[in-house]
Design an enzyme around this catalytic site. Structure first.
Site, mmCIF file in Angstrom:
data_model
loop_
_atom_site.group_PDB
_atom_site.id
_atom_site.type_symbol
_atom_site.label_atom_id
_atom_site.label_comp_id
_atom_site.label_asym_id
_atom_site.label_seq_id
_atom_site.Cartn_x
_atom_site.Cartn_y
_atom_site.Cartn_z
ATOM 1 N N SER A 221 0.853 -1.303 -0.283
ATOM 2 C CA SER A 221 0.107 0.029 0.116
ATOM 3 C C SER A 221 0.842 1.230 -0.008
ATOM 4 O O SER A 221 2.107 1.443 0.511
ATOM 5 C CB SER A 221 -0.817 0.060 1.226
ATOM 6 O OG SER A 221 -1.616 1.182 1.390
ATOM 7 N N TYR A 234 -2.567 -0.186 10.208
ATOM 8 C CA TYR A 234 -2.652 -0.819 8.963
ATOM 9 C C TYR A 234 -1.423 -0.268 7.957
ATOM 10 O O TYR A 234 -0.874 -1.170 7.413
ATOM 11 C CB TYR A 234 -3.872 -0.179 8.071
ATOM 12 C CG TYR A 234 -4.049 -0.507 6.668
ATOM 13 C CD1 TYR A 234 -4.824 -1.727 6.369
ATOM 14 C CD2 TYR A 234 -3.567 0.551 5.584
ATOM 15 C CE1 TYR A 234 -4.825 -2.090 5.077
ATOM 16 C CE2 TYR A 234 -3.883 -0.253 4.370
ATOM 17 C CZ TYR A 234 -4.594 -1.258 4.072
ATOM 18 O OH TYR A 234 -4.365 -1.732 2.618
#
Length: 326
Positions: A221, A234
């Site tokens: 990501s 995250y």
């Protein structure tokens, strides 16, 4: 004052006038809104851009409830047998990026195993899409944070297809949190168990059955590259996935197994509508240089590229960012 000095001074005054003239033109252009404010459309078809409808999906989020529906089928993408006869496991393959990857893998000739949590309707839709491409699809519901399930998934894959060539680690848990004090140990632990342990368990389960030329692709990501103040847990896992990718690639190199990662920016999938509040979702992706989120079909070809030995046989240990121009 000498004549030469006077000439230089006059020349300087002339240059200053030109500076002001250009400044005036630029100020006028900027004030008229000549900067890029609309979403950039650089693909084969037009993709949705903010503002989106205000909506909030219950976890884990179902693609069939998302408005507009994510664009995953890539109708202009033509397959060319890049993965002919291969078998791929895709975790989180029921929707979003995973679904689009499954469809393109099938279009390139691969049979697909979809691992998902409880989104049975979405998984069924993905299975139908794979079968429309002329390939077989096996659905397995379970939690990748459980190593027993990961081992079971590999065993079922081998029973069904007799081989295993590609693992796409794509399952993820994400939930924004604005204050460190409000990030509970339970929340932090769930994110770590799903996003990091899940990748570890699946890789450990598949590697003994892989051969030279096999591939592991992890979904990283942009938050693992730059961090995110509201996605502390995250982002930590995604940064860990990037390091896991590079380290595992070095370890498996001698076996001829390549390991890479794709690091997307914002993508229109059920993940964020099941996370963000409705008001926040309306502007999702507007802070990227392209002023919109990616659609899954804009990300999936990168997975084909990294999966295919025809395209990327000399690429391993790499993190491929697809972040909309950052």
């Amino acid at each position: 004052m000498t004549e030469l000095s006077t000439d230089f001074r006059q020349e300087a005054e002339g240059a200053a006038r030109k500076h002001r003239e250009i400044q005036t033109k630029v100020d006028s252009a900027n004030s008229s809104g000549s900067g890029q404010t609309k979403a950039v459309q650089a693909g084969a078809r037009t993709y949705p851009a903010p503002p989106f409808a205000k909506q909030h999906l219950e976890k884990p989020g179902r693609e069939k409830d998302l408005d507009p529906a994510p664009m995953y089928d890539a109708p202009f993408y033509k397959g060319s047998d890049k993965l002919l006869g291969q078998v791929a496991i895709i975790t989180g393959g029921d929707s979003g990026i995973g679904r689009s990857v499954a469809v393109l893998f099938a279009r390139e000739g691969a049979d697909v195993v979809i691992i998902y949590l409880t989104e049975h309707d979405d998984a069924s839709t993905t299975k139908q899409a794979v079968e429309r491409e002329g390939r077989r699809c096996l659905l397995l519901s379970g939690d990748v944070s459980n190593p027993a399930f990961c081992n079971h998934s590999v065993e079922r894959t081998l029973e069904e297809f007799g081989r295993l060539d590609i693992l796409v680690n794509n399952s993820a848990f994400q939930l924004h949190n604005h204050r460190l004090e409000d990030l509970t140990e339970e929340h932090f632990d769930l994110t770590i168990k799903t996003n990091l342990y899940g990748y570890f368990h699946m890789a450990k389960a598949v590697v003994p059955h892989m051969r030279q030329g096999s591939v592991i692709i992890n979904t990283g990501s942009v938050t693992g590259l730059f961090g995110s103040k509201t996605l502390l847990d995250y982002s930590t896992t995604k940064g860990g996935i990037h390091a896991f990718t590079r380290s595992l690639a070095a370890q498996l190199l001698e076996r001829g197994i390549r390991v890479n990662a794709v690091a997307p920016g914002p993508v229109w999938t059920p993940l964020n509508p099941a996370d963000k509040l409705p008001d926040d979702l309306a502007d999702f992706g507007s802070d990227t240089p392209m002023k919109r989120p990616a659609q899954p079909e804009e990300i999936a070809p990168a997975f084909v590229f990294l999966a295919s030995s025809h395209c990327s046989s000399y690429i391993t240990g790499e993190i491929l960012p697809i972040v909309g121009g950052y």
